[in-house]
Enzyme design. Structure first.
Site, short mmCIF file in Angstrom:
data_model
loop_
_atom_site.label_atom_id
_atom_site.label_comp_id
_atom_site.label_asym_id
_atom_site.label_seq_id
_atom_site.Cartn_x
_atom_site.Cartn_y
_atom_site.Cartn_z
N GLU A 83 -3.70 -22.61 -14.59
CA GLU A 83 -2.94 -22.88 -15.80
C GLU A 83 -3.78 -22.63 -17.05
OE1 GLU A 83 -1.06 -26.58 -13.35
OE2 GLU A 83 -2.36 -26.94 -15.07
N ASP A 98 -5.95 -3.38 -16.16
CA ASP A 98 -4.69 -4.13 -16.18
C ASP A 98 -4.11 -4.14 -17.59
OD1 ASP A 98 -2.60 -5.43 -15.03
OD2 ASP A 98 -3.57 -7.38 -14.88
N LEU A 142 0.25 -23.75 -21.88
CA LEU A 142 0.70 -22.50 -22.49
C LEU A 142 1.27 -21.53 -21.46
CD1 LEU A 142 -2.39 -21.79 -24.74
CD2 LEU A 142 -0.12 -22.37 -25.54
N GLY A 143 0.70 -21.57 -20.29
CA GLY A 143 1.17 -20.61 -19.27
C GLY A 143 0.45 -20.82 -17.97
N GLU A 144 0.87 -20.03 -17.02
CA GLU A 144 0.22 -20.07 -15.71
C GLU A 144 -0.25 -18.69 -15.38
OE1 GLU A 144 2.40 -23.56 -13.18
OE2 GLU A 144 2.73 -21.47 -12.63
N GLY A 145 -1.53 -18.56 -15.05
CA GLY A 145 -2.05 -17.25 -14.68
C GLY A 145 -2.29 -17.17 -13.19
N THR A 146 -2.91 -16.06 -12.78
CA THR A 146 -3.22 -15.89 -11.38
C THR A 146 -4.24 -16.92 -10.93
OG1 THR A 146 -2.89 -13.55 -11.71
CG2 THR A 146 -3.99 -14.19 -9.69
#
Ligand SMILES: Nc1ncnc2c1ncn2[C@@H]1O[C@H](COP(=O)(O)OP(=O)(O)OP(=O)(O)O)[C@@H](O)[C@H]1O
Length: 549
Positions: free
Chosen positions: A51, A170, A44-48
């Site tokens: 993945e 954040d 779905l995505g890549e975070g800090t």
């Protein structure tokens, strides 16, 4: 007595009583499963941290998101930011806060390198969109009842967090997840922390801060003026500023304050909200970051810029984007604002339409679609980036240029010859383009973003020296740049702003960290994080027209 009631008016809590008061029902958290209990369906995505994958629980059949916790540096062990996020999410229990349901562990295969550590995954319910992805989808147009519905849920979630003395730190569209049942949830607690101060009271804004925390928090586009001027004794009001930015983003369809550096961010804020005075922002002059600030006096163009959304929307936005952090509206009062009681009334979550999934990795799809749209009539001027010599007002569309909303999505003409460095989808978004990558990829590589990782190929892998390194990276979005903030924040918090129940743990980690950094300093001075941070701050102090020197 509810968790919220028990918190009202009480002083600082011991770690134990905090945990007890926040206890979730026993059956709401599975514990620790094996990764084989889940069928992984796609990224779905890549975070800090790592993945995020969509997966299905083999036991319940439920769709979930698995957030893999990447250890950027094996020797550092489990990231402290991930520990914070897990601990807080386990304690929280609210319809508008993303729920941590389980942790899943993946053990290294038998016979593989013995030094390999198990990989941990955070398991949360699957959400169909994040707000920023949804706003980028060209076929999605928010109606006013829909915006009101999302705003009410966002404010309910924040009211709960603040009543429980938690600062999110954040707040931004990308951290708000939405499902196709119309439910909005606040996610990403990697920067969140316990707040040692008064909880917000009706009619009293954000109140006074009690103690100091690091000011290196909040993604720049959503960062309030007091943090940009380095106030350390901040309050829940920092999250409310972020709500204002998100509200404006829902109204216009794009981020409203897309600064290219911290100095530029302040400039955009002053353009919108007016310049600070002793009346509208008491105490601003004594903030460390205001020392050399000498902005050209302005009234602010918020009312004009948002006039088409009606007086109540403008009034709420003004309350949320108030320069005076002590008087900025709190979540309790924002929920009572006449905006929500004026027709058209807020939709109910179940009345909202379902949309095509929009996650980080789906964005490219939307960008490609938008790139295929015919060019709008010539006339607008945004999206040319830091090299544009026409000034920041042009680049950021602060004078109304570059509005991004229901069709037509922009008011700009075809790009002038030679403007092809900005991708077509990005020009349409009316945001400043990312800084060009250095030819050799070397000189301006971000030491934080790329630390412990192979060098990123292609655009976004480096930054120019005249903007701070905490710049939004536009092929992804500004939140990708959190790692440096988070590292700095952890370091700062360890110096004195740590939660009381963390202090012993922090003292030990601090000792470890000091040892490690001593070793690495001897190994390579250029890798010293403190040095990099100081250099980044110096960059941001580059003379600009609003600074005296
Ligand atoms: N529960 C979820 N359901 C669906 N998608 C999710 C979920 N959690 C995260 N995502 C997707 O994964 C992406 C990254 O997740 P998240 O922001 O939590 O990671 P992070 O490491 O904290 O990232 P960041 O660096 O942005 O702070 C998001 O863009 C979001 O679209």
């Amino acid at each position: 007595m509810s968790v919220l009631e028990s918190q009202e008016g009480s002083g600082a809590l011991s770690p134990r009583s905090f945990a007890l008061q926040h206890a979730r029902p026993r059956n709401s958290f599975v514990g620790c499963s094996r990764i084989s209990d889940y069928e992984v369906l796609g990224k779905l995505g890549e975070g800090t941290f790592g993945e995020v994958h969509r997966a299905r629980s083999k036991k319940t059949g439920k769709l979930v998101a698995l957030k893999k916790i990447i250890m950027h540096n094996e020797k550092d062990g489990f990231p402290i930011t991930a520990l914070r996020e897990i601990r807080l999410l386990k304690l929280l229990n609210h319809q508008n806060i993303l729920r941590l349901e389980d942790m899943a562990v993946e053990h290294p295969a038998r016979g593989s390198d013995k030094r390999k550590r198990p990989i941990m995954y955070m398991v949360t319910p699957y959400m169909d969109h994040d707000l920023s992805g949804l706003l980028e989808n060209p076929s999605v147009h928010f109606t006013e009842p829909q915006i009101k519905c999302y705003m009410l849920q966002l404010l309910e979630g924040l009211k709960y967090l603040h009543a429980n003395r938690i600062l999110h730190r954040d707040m931004k569209a990308a951290n708000l997840l939405i499902n196709n049942k119309g439910i909005l949830q606040i996610a990403d607690f990697g920067l969140a922390r316990h707040y040692d101060g008064e909880t917000p009271k009706p009619g009293q804004g954000g109140g006074e801060g009690k103690r100091e925390y690091t000011s290196l928090v909040v993604t720049r586009w959503y960062r309030p003026p007091e943090l940009l001027m380095h106030l350390r004794r901040y309050t829940t009001a920092i999250d409310m500023w972020g709500v204002g930015c998100v509200f404006g983003e829902m109204l216009t369809g794009k981020p409203i304050l897309a600064g290219e550096s911290d100095g530029h961010q302040l400039e955009l804020i002053f353009e919108l909200c007016g310049t600070p005075t002793d009346d509208n922002m008491p105490g601003w002059r004594s903030l460390p970051g205001a020392e050399n600030l000498c902005p050209r006096p302005r009234q602010g163009n918020l009312g004009y810029r948002f006039r088409e959304h009606g007086p109540q929307a403008v009034s709420l936005l003004k309350e949320l984007l108030k320069l005076d952090w002590k008087k900025r509206i709190n979540a309790i009062d924002a929920l009572q604002h006449p905006y929500f009681r004026t027709p058209p009334y807020p939709a109910k979550p179940h009345e909202l339409p379902a949309f095509e999934e929009s996650h980080e990795l789906d964005r490219r799809k939307f960008h490609d679609r938008r790139a295929a749209m015919p060019p709008a009539p010539r006339g607008g001027t945004v999206g040319r980036g830091p090299h544009d010599d026409r000034g920041p007002d042009y680049r950021n569309g602060v004078n109304g240029a570059g509005r991004y909303g229901p069709p037509p999505r922009n008011n700009r003409g075809p790009a002038p010859p030679g403007d092809d460095r900005v991708p077509a989808w990005y020009r349409d978004r009316g945001l400043p383009p990312r800084p060009p990558p250095p030819a050799d990829g070397g000189d301006y590589a971000d030491p934080y973003r790329d630390r412990g990782r192979p060098p990123r190929g292609g655009p976004g892998g480096g930054t120019r020296p005249d903007v701070d390194t905490y710049i939004p990276s536009y092929d992804r979005d500004p939140r990708r740049d959190d790692r440096r903030r988070r590292d700095d924040m952890m370091r700062d918090d360890r110096r004195g702003g740590a939660e009381p129940w963390d202090r012993d743990q922090y003292r030990d980690r601090r000792r470890d960290w000091d040892d490690r950094s001593r070793t690495s300093r001897t190994r390579s001075r250029s890798r010293s994080p403190m040095r990099d941070r100081d250099r980044d701050r110096d960059r941001d102090r580059e003379p600009r027209d609003m600074y005296r020197r």
